[in-house]
Scaffold this motif. Structure first.
Motif, PDB file in Angstrom:
ATOM      1  N   ARG A  87       0.894  -1.228   0.090  1.00 58.93           N
ATOM      2  CA  ARG A  87       0.135   0.020  -0.105  1.00 58.93           C
ATOM      3  C   ARG A  87       1.004   1.282   0.017  1.00 58.93           C
ATOM      4  O   ARG A  87       0.577   2.063  -0.706  1.00 58.93           O
ATOM      5  CB  ARG A  87      -0.948  -0.085   1.418  1.00 58.93           C
ATOM      6  N   LYS A  88       1.909   1.339   0.637  1.00 52.71           N
ATOM      7  CA  LYS A  88       2.663   2.545   0.794  1.00 52.71           C
ATOM      8  C   LYS A  88       3.693   2.614  -0.005  1.00 52.71           C
ATOM      9  O   LYS A  88       3.901   1.863  -0.715  1.00 52.71           O
ATOM     10  CB  LYS A  88       3.328   2.524   2.378  1.00 52.71           C
ATOM     11  N   HIS A  89       4.281   4.076  -0.158  1.00 50.36           N
ATOM     12  CA  HIS A  89       5.359   4.363  -1.249  1.00 50.36           C
ATOM     13  C   HIS A  89       6.535   3.884  -0.620  1.00 50.36           C
ATOM     14  O   HIS A  89       7.510   4.836  -0.318  1.00 50.36           O
ATOM     15  CB  HIS A  89       5.325   5.830  -1.650  1.00 50.36           C
ATOM     16  N   ARG A  90       6.675   2.610  -0.497  1.00 53.29           N
ATOM     17  CA  ARG A  90       7.946   2.250   0.354  1.00 53.29           C
ATOM     18  C   ARG A  90       8.498   0.748  -0.235  1.00 53.29           C
ATOM     19  O   ARG A  90       7.523  -0.100  -0.938  1.00 53.29           O
ATOM     20  CB  ARG A  90       7.734   1.845   1.843  1.00 53.29           C
ATOM     21  N   LEU A  91       9.902   0.435  -0.291  1.00 50.79           N
ATOM     22  CA  LEU A  91      10.293  -0.993  -0.343  1.00 50.79           C
ATOM     23  C   LEU A  91      10.532  -1.388   1.223  1.00 50.79           C
ATOM     24  O   LEU A  91      10.782  -0.945   2.035  1.00 50.79           O
ATOM     25  CB  LEU A  91      11.713  -0.893  -0.988  1.00 50.79           C
ATOM     26  N   VAL A  92       9.954  -2.776   1.105  1.00 46.57           N
ATOM     27  CA  VAL A  92      10.136  -3.576   2.219  1.00 46.57           C
ATOM     28  C   VAL A  92      11.350  -4.465   2.159  1.00 46.57           C
ATOM     29  O   VAL A  92      11.520  -5.270   1.120  1.00 46.57           O
ATOM     30  CB  VAL A  92       8.831  -4.340   2.684  1.00 46.57           C
ATOM     31  N   VAL A  93      12.260  -4.260   3.043  1.00 48.35           N
ATOM     32  CA  VAL A  93      13.644  -4.945   3.247  1.00 48.35           C
ATOM     33  C   VAL A  93      13.476  -5.810   4.241  1.00 48.35           C
ATOM     34  O   VAL A  93      13.386  -5.500   5.394  1.00 48.35           O
ATOM     35  CB  VAL A  93      14.716  -4.149   3.040  1.00 48.35           C
ATOM     36  N   THR A  94      13.746  -7.364   4.040  1.00 49.26           N
ATOM     37  CA  THR A  94      13.688  -8.084   5.222  1.00 49.26           C
ATOM     38  C   THR A  94      15.502  -8.715   5.217  1.00 49.26           C
ATOM     39  O   THR A  94      15.555  -9.151   4.079  1.00 49.26           O
ATOM     40  CB  THR A  94      12.887  -9.133   4.995  1.00 49.26           C
TER      41      THR A  94
END
Length: 307
Positions: A65-72
């Motif tokens: 949803r957000k304007h973000r990259l998710v880094v794990t």
């Protein structure tokens, strides 16, 4: 930036400015990835990493949803998750302002349709400048697919398999500069002079003469020193400046795919001198213009060409 820990993994979120063309960015990186070292699968970028002596795996995907990259970050490297934010932001060009870039490039009728087709296109970076330069030298005068094949051979010849790694597509560690400089690359599929160029470069990095992945290294000095190495010419330095040194105005000089794409889109620009004069109007965003042109060729042909 937000970060959350979950047992043996830590998740961080990296913001970006819209529009952001994750699909094409990932396609560019994935089409040039070294087999076994990094992978692009199902819209996710993944690779094994080492940071300050701690090993782990990093996975990058867009937020739903957000304007973000998710880094794990999994494994011991998760303890450095906050430090990984900046190199990952550079790799995926998250500091770019796409609207500002488009406002310049769209003024040119040659580029305007390409910008309209992919307004959030980024300049793909690389996790390792060293790896990228090796890939760039390997890719001289061969196809994108051919270069990836040879990179896979280099990884298996000089790299190291990670014991017990859970993801087969990222189970190899790319050779260190010292390992590559000393490796036996006979019959690996490259001309002898290109093998010598790769190993001469690797030796320069291993001795500290070329501090390519040092954050505070002098970019102009690095470009001069790279250009002074046999087997590395202006095209290679321009491409490295785009993707490793993050120069938004870098241009891979005399790139055949770019030259053909420019001439095809504007038949009045057939001669190199005419093209050189024309691309001046794309400053200070010539690196983005190059990626738009490469992307245009990929969309037309259905295959990665250039870079």
């Amino acid at each position: 930036m937000q970060s959350t820990s979950h047992g043996n993994s830590t998740t961080i979120e990296l913001p970006f400015k819209r529009p952001f063309d994750w699909t094409r960015l990932l396609a560019f990186i994935g089409g040039r990835a070294a087999a076994g070292v990094e992978s692009v699968e199902g819209g996710v970028y993944r690779r094994a990493i080492e940071w300050h002596g701690d090993e782990g795996t990093v996975e990058v995907r867009p937020h739903e949803r957000k304007h973000r990259l998710v880094v794990t970050v999994d494994g011991d490297a998760q303890r450095h998750a906050d430090e990984l934010a900046e190199p990952l932001a550079r790799m995926f060009d998250l500091h770019a302002d796409p609207r500002r870039i488009a406002s310049v490039l769209s003024r040119d009728p040659l580029l305007a349709p390409l910008v309209d087709a992919s307004p959030g296109l980024r300049v793909p970076g690389a996790w390792s400048g060293f790896e990228l330069v090796v890939r760039t030298i390997v890719g001289q005068q061969v196809s994108v697919k051919g270069a990836s094949t040879i990179m896979g051979r280099i990884v298996q010849r000089a790299g190291r398999m990670i014991d017990g790694h859970s993801h087969e597509a990222t189970a190899w560690r790319f050779p260190t500069p010292a390992e590559l400089a000393a490796a036996d690359l006979d019959k690996i599929g490259m001309p002898t002079k290109r093998v010598e160029a790769v190993q001469r470069f690797a030796n320069a990095v291993s001795t500290g003469a070329l501090p390519l992945d040092e954050p505070d290294a002098d970019a102009e000095a690095l470009k001069r020193d790279l250009l002074a190495l046999p087997g590395i010419g202006p095209w290679t330095v321009g491409y490295i400046a785009m993707r490793a040194l993050r120069d938004p105005d870098a241009w891979p000089d005399a790139d055949l795919v770019l030259m053909q794409a420019i001439a095809r889109r504007n038949p009045a620009l057939l001669k190199p001198a005419q093209q050189r004069a024309h691309i001046e109007r794309w400053r200070p965003w010539r690196a983005y213009a190059a990626v738009h042109l490469w992307n245009g060729v990929a969309m037309e042909t259905g295959a990665a060409r250039g870079g």
